[in-house]
Design an enzyme around this catalytic site. Structure first.
Site, PDB file in Angstrom:
ATOM      1  N   ASN A  18       0.643  -1.548  -0.061  1.00 51.23           N
ATOM      2  CA  ASN A  18      -0.047   0.022   0.310  1.00 51.23           C
ATOM      3  C   ASN A  18       0.827   1.035   0.154  1.00 51.23           C
ATOM      4  O   ASN A  18       0.442   1.759  -0.563  1.00 51.23           O
ATOM      5  CB  ASN A  18      -0.954  -0.108   1.464  1.00 51.23           C
ATOM      6  CG  ASN A  18      -2.224  -0.534   0.806  1.00 51.23           C
ATOM      7  OD1 ASN A  18      -2.844  -0.105   0.202  1.00 51.23           O
ATOM      8  ND2 ASN A  18      -2.268  -1.893   1.529  1.00 51.23           N
ATOM      9  N   HIS A 113      -8.678  -1.260   5.639  1.00 47.90           N
ATOM     10  CA  HIS A 113      -8.922  -2.787   6.065  1.00 47.90           C
ATOM     11  C   HIS A 113      -9.344  -3.143   4.617  1.00 47.90           C
ATOM     12  O   HIS A 113     -10.002  -2.659   3.866  1.00 47.90           O
ATOM     13  CB  HIS A 113     -10.064  -1.786   6.990  1.00 47.90           C
ATOM     14  CG  HIS A 113      -9.983  -3.603   7.627  1.00 47.90           C
ATOM     15  ND1 HIS A 113      -9.252  -3.377   8.462  1.00 47.90           N
ATOM     16  CD2 HIS A 113     -11.183  -4.142   6.963  1.00 47.90           C
ATOM     17  CE1 HIS A 113      -9.517  -4.884   9.191  1.00 47.90           C
ATOM     18  NE2 HIS A 113     -11.497  -5.409   8.304  1.00 47.90           N
TER      19      HIS A 113
END
Ligand code: GRF
Length: 212
Positions: A18, A113
């Protein structure tokens, strides 16, 4: 919130894909904000190498060296402030934050998430989704509050679960969605297109996306 470049601090604990999505978005001009520092709570992780390769300063603040979560967070706040950070991104950061961090960066901490919250919070979200048998899962970018994965939702991306999915195959497809979602959320943020508003009737804070 009006449009402006943000000073971002990224917290990581592991491989950092990420983080890499944010670094690539910077390279390709999709994000204008400054990545001031990448901080890991674990030494030697791949995320630190990715930051160094991209010329972003790194720091290791090992949670093991602190007697309490609050003491750890106090050091994190200091390190982030020293680097001039205004907004914090949790990019695979595997520690639960205390009010010390939440107060220092109130409604300025973003998490990614791998599930469609409020379904499947906590760890192993992909396995939870498979075990439950949902047909659609996804990922959520949200502001961090005092709960676990419970803060105001910024945006979500959905993904179909296949009958033959394993935890690994589902996680891999989800990861690609996470990278898109995180970059999109931060570009909305820097464009000043997120309005954070507490509902007077429910008390819950919601995030609205303003038109371009
Ligand atoms: C991602 O699945 C993220 O949603 C979760 O931890 C994982 C981190 O992956 N919080 P990476 O370190 O960004 O590759």
């Amino acid at each position: 919130m009006s449009a402006r470049d943000l000073n971002l601090g990224i917290l990581v604990s592991g491989r950092g894909t990420n983080l890499q999505a944010l670094l690539d978005a910077k390279t390709h001009g999709q994000l204008a904000s400054s990545l001031r520092v990448v901080i890991s709570n674990k030494p030697g992780v791949q995320a630190l190498e990715r930051a160094t390769s991209a010329g972003v300063p790194t720091n290791v603040v090992s949670h093991r060296e602190f007697a309490s979560r609050e003491a750890f967070d106090t050091r994190l706040v200091a390190a982030l402030r020293d680097a001039g950070v205004e907004w914090v991104v949790l990019a695979g950061f595997m520690r639960v934050l205390t009010p010390v961090m939440l107060r220092a960066f109130e409604q300025r901490i973003v998490n990614i998430h791998p599930a469609l919250l409020p379904a499947f919070p906590g760890v192993h979200a992909q396995k939870q989704a498979l075990d439950y048998g949902v047909k659609i899962t996804g990922c959520t970018v949200h502001l961090v509050d005092e709960g676990v994965d419970s803060g105001p939702i910024i945006l979500q991306r959905a993904l179909a679960v296949r009958d033959d999915d394993t935890e690994d195959s589902l996680s891999a497809r989800l990861l690609a969605e996470e990278h898109l979602a995180l970059v999109e959320a931060l570009s909305l943020l820097e464009a000043g297109r997120l309005r954070i508003e507490a509902s007077s009737s429910t008390g819950r804070t919601r995030v609205f996306t303003l038109p371009a």
